[in-house]
Design an enzyme around this catalytic site. Structure first.
Site, mmCIF file in Angstrom:
data_model
loop_
_atom_site.group_PDB
_atom_site.id
_atom_site.type_symbol
_atom_site.label_atom_id
_atom_site.label_comp_id
_atom_site.label_asym_id
_atom_site.label_seq_id
_atom_site.Cartn_x
_atom_site.Cartn_y
_atom_site.Cartn_z
ATOM 1 N N GLU A 37 0.850 -1.201 0.000
ATOM 2 C CA GLU A 37 0.000 0.000 0.000
ATOM 3 C C GLU A 37 0.878 1.241 0.000
ATOM 4 O OE1 GLU A 37 -2.876 -0.435 3.177
ATOM 5 O OE2 GLU A 37 -3.911 -2.032 2.128
ATOM 6 N N HIS B 44 -9.212 9.309 2.467
ATOM 7 C CA HIS B 44 -8.767 8.191 1.627
ATOM 8 C C HIS B 44 -8.943 8.612 0.183
ATOM 9 C CE1 HIS B 44 -8.253 4.265 -0.127
ATOM 10 N NE2 HIS B 44 -7.950 3.764 1.051
ATOM 11 N N ARG C 99 -0.960 8.820 1.408
ATOM 12 C CA ARG C 99 -2.357 9.184 1.140
ATOM 13 C C ARG C 99 -2.628 10.672 1.042
ATOM 14 N NH1 ARG C 99 -5.603 4.930 4.796
ATOM 15 N NH2 ARG C 99 -4.876 3.220 3.518
ATOM 16 N N HIS D 130 -11.682 9.479 6.071
ATOM 17 C CA HIS D 130 -11.422 8.059 6.327
ATOM 18 C C HIS D 130 -10.947 7.765 7.744
ATOM 19 C CE1 HIS D 130 -10.357 3.967 5.296
ATOM 20 N NE2 HIS D 130 -9.088 4.164 5.558
ATOM 21 N N ARG E 292 -1.324 8.990 8.959
ATOM 22 C CA ARG E 292 -1.153 7.561 9.256
ATOM 23 C C ARG E 292 -0.681 6.792 8.022
ATOM 24 N NH1 ARG E 292 -4.565 3.067 8.510
ATOM 25 N NH2 ARG E 292 -6.171 4.457 7.699
HETATM 26 C C1 SIN Z 1 -7.503 0.410 2.402
HETATM 27 O O1 SIN Z 1 -7.749 -0.776 2.231
HETATM 28 O O2 SIN Z 1 -7.155 1.152 1.493
HETATM 29 C C2 SIN Z 1 -7.622 0.978 3.790
HETATM 30 C C3 SIN Z 1 -6.495 0.570 4.619
HETATM 31 C C4 SIN Z 1 -6.229 1.601 5.676
HETATM 32 O O3 SIN Z 1 -7.018 2.498 5.900
HETATM 33 O O4 SIN Z 1 -5.156 1.538 6.265
#
Ligand code: SIN
Length: 548
Positions: A122, A251, A297, A358, A393
């Site tokens: 991610e 998000h 993010r 988010h 975060r």
């Molecule tokens: C996601 O699956 O993109 C959310 C994961 C997160 O908020 O850390």
């Protein structure tokens, strides 16, 4: 009606449930949750849990990525302890019955504990380290934990019970007249049983806030309806210290569709190579960051916001069509099915997306054992500000933090509860509703809900300015006054309790955002576009009559 318990837990996400399983051998547990036990943000978590299992990965690298994302405000000791405890906590989840995806090579051999995980990627992570259960990690975790919770007689589950306020020792036992000092201790909470319309008094030796975040403060959010900042608002009203509420994480990729409510398209999709493109099919992330789609993010959300403002389009698109269609269906079964239900086939169509609120990086300030500055009151998970996330975060660090802190807070509360004698929990007055009547104007409640969420989105969103924040501050002041009048005169109902909490959290977000005269992490103010370490390399701390 009074319920006496050793441990009172408010919230039924991963934080509250795993804490309950840890403390249950040491006393009675009351687990209070607003709706059904599954109604939590955890249940919607798709991506997974970040932890170091990869061959070339290390604790130092995970810590470094966490600190880079946090943009100077993470507590380094907290980051180290959370990251290093990760593998142990994940193995514990497996022992509790959680099934994670294993790497295809290892999927058929050995016991679950010794096999290698299929590690996802991610934004902001230098390595693949997301342990996941397809694209429904939170749901799988909740399933396993709830199954275990239900097998314990010592845990009483109070579904459809919504906490109104904490009770502190110096409370004058009348609603609203809470006069705490820092010598006070928490001895429970007033809770509305929404089915029977009755306020119950919960008297407890230790109280844990695990109520999740406050996405519902914003018009567009990935959060479930229960995310109304209850823990933060109750703790603030009781006199606890709150920090860093200006750092609201948006998000980047929530599904944009008129019928889709709160539906996230996991960052793991970008981790598997999806590109962001505009309505004309042009990629744009290369103009914003060298990590492109896998930048942190805050950067990706701001980039999308900028593109939308430039083009006037309603959404941008997430494009994973270049990956094998069987792979997409197998890796993202939930996302694939959900998109298809809206007529979007991820294997052949780009997915329309917009950013949405988010995650709250700030919250109730705690120490490394989850203790707040009110004795016997603990906060963990998204409700808390432990120092892990700083100004932003890192993806999939949230479930990890909740697990680690549930373990640490459990160790601390067990010691504390064992040292408290029965007669040290004072007799508590019943809820007082003398002089109140049934509401005759619920329109005031629903209108204020809408108004707050709309101006928070427009004025206190991804890109801020002092002018917009001041406008929001003026509006919230008026609404807060109206809510206070209303609250005193009418019997409490769930919508009013939640409105009071989102208004409280909105006010605190606005105050924190106005206070910080720089841009850092998730807080971006066009008047002060740079990070200013000389003046602002510090948390924003807010408690009643203090902001600094
Ligand atoms: C996601 O699956 O993109 C959310 C994961 C997160 O908020 O850390």
């Amino acid at each position: 009606m009074e319920i006496r318990t050793d441990f009172l837990i408010i919230g039924s996400g991963i934080a509250g449930l795993s804490f309950a399983l840890k403390v249950v051998p040491f006393g009675t547990v009351a687990l209070v949750t607003k709706k059904e036990v599954m109604d939590s943000s955890t249940n919607l978590a798709q991506g997974g849990i970040a932890s170091v299992f990869g061959q070339n990965d290390s604790f130092d690298l995970h810590i470094k990525d966490t600190l880079v994302a946090g943009d100077g405000l993470c507590n380094k000791d907290v980051a180290a302890l959370v990251v290093k405890d990760g593998p142990t906590r994940i193995h514990e989840l497996i022992e509790w019955g959680v099934q994670f995806n294993l790497s295809p090579a290892d999927a058929t051999k050995g016991s679950n504990i010794t096999r290698a995980f299929d590690l996802g990627r991610e934004g902001g992570h230098s390595h693949n380290r997301i342990v996941h259960a397809h694209d429904m990690t939170g749901q799988e975790v909740e399933r396993a934990l709830i199954e275990r919770i239900r097998s314990h007689d010592q845990i009483t589950l109070f579904e459809d019970h919504i906490a109104i306020d904490l009770i502190t020792y110096s409370t004058r036992m009348k609603r609203g007249l809470i006069t705490t000092t820092h010598e006070d201790f928490c001895c429970g909470a007033y809770v509305l049983d929404r089915k029977n319309n009755q306020v119950k008094t919960f008297a407890a030796k230790a109280t844990l806030l695990a109520t999740g975040g406050a996405g519902k403060v914003y018009l567009y959010t990935s959060n479930p309806d229960i995310a109304t900042g209850d823990g933060i608002a109750m703790a603030y009203r009781a006199g606890a210290t709150i920090a860093n509420l200006e750092f609201v994480q948006f998000h980047p990729t929530c599904l944009y569709h008129p019928e889709a409510k709160n539906f996230l398209i996991s960052e793991a999709v970008r981790g598997e190579g999806a590109n962001l493109i505009d309505a004309r099919g042009n990629p744009f992330m290369q103009n914003y960051d060298s990590q492109k789609e896998l930048a942190c993010r805050d950067i990706v959300a701001r980039a999308i916001d900028t593109e939308l403002k430039k083009s006037g389009d309603d959404c941008v698109y997430l494009d994973i069509r270049h990956r094998d269609s069987e792979f997409i269906k197998q890796r993202f079964p939930n996302l694939y099915a959900k998109c298809l239900s809206y007529g979007i086939d991820m294997t052949t169509d780009p997915v329309p997306i917009v950013p949405a609120a988010h995650y709250m990086c700030g919250g109730v300030v705690t120490d490394m054992s989850g203790r707040t500055d009110i004795h016997r009151l603990y906060a963990i998970g998204e409700t808390a500000c432990s120092g892990l996330h700083g100004a932003n975060r890192l993806a999939s660090n949230s479930l990890l933090e909740a697990l680690v802190y549930a373990d640490r807070a459990a160790r601390q509360t067990i010691k504390e509860v064992q040292s408290i004698a029965e007669d040290e929990v004072p007799a508590l007055a019943a809820w007082d509703e003398v002089g109140t009547s049934d509401s005759d104007e619920m329109i005031m409640v629903s209108h204020s809900w809408d108004e707050i969420r709309r101006f928070m989105w427009n004025y206190v969103g991804i890109v801020r300015s002092d002018k917009r924040l001041e406008r929001a501050a003026r509006r919230i002041e008026i609404i807060q006054r109206e809510i206070r009048d209303y609250y005193w005169n009418f019997k409490v109902v769930p919508d009013l309790i939640e409105l009071r909490n989102i208004a409280m959290v909105a006010e605190l977000i606005i105050k924190c955002a106005l206070h910080r005269k720089e841009s850092r992490g998730l807080h971006y103010n066009i008047l002060y576009p740079q990070r200013d370490d000389q003046r602002w390399l510090k948390d924003t701390v807010i408690r009643r009559s203090y902001l600094g």
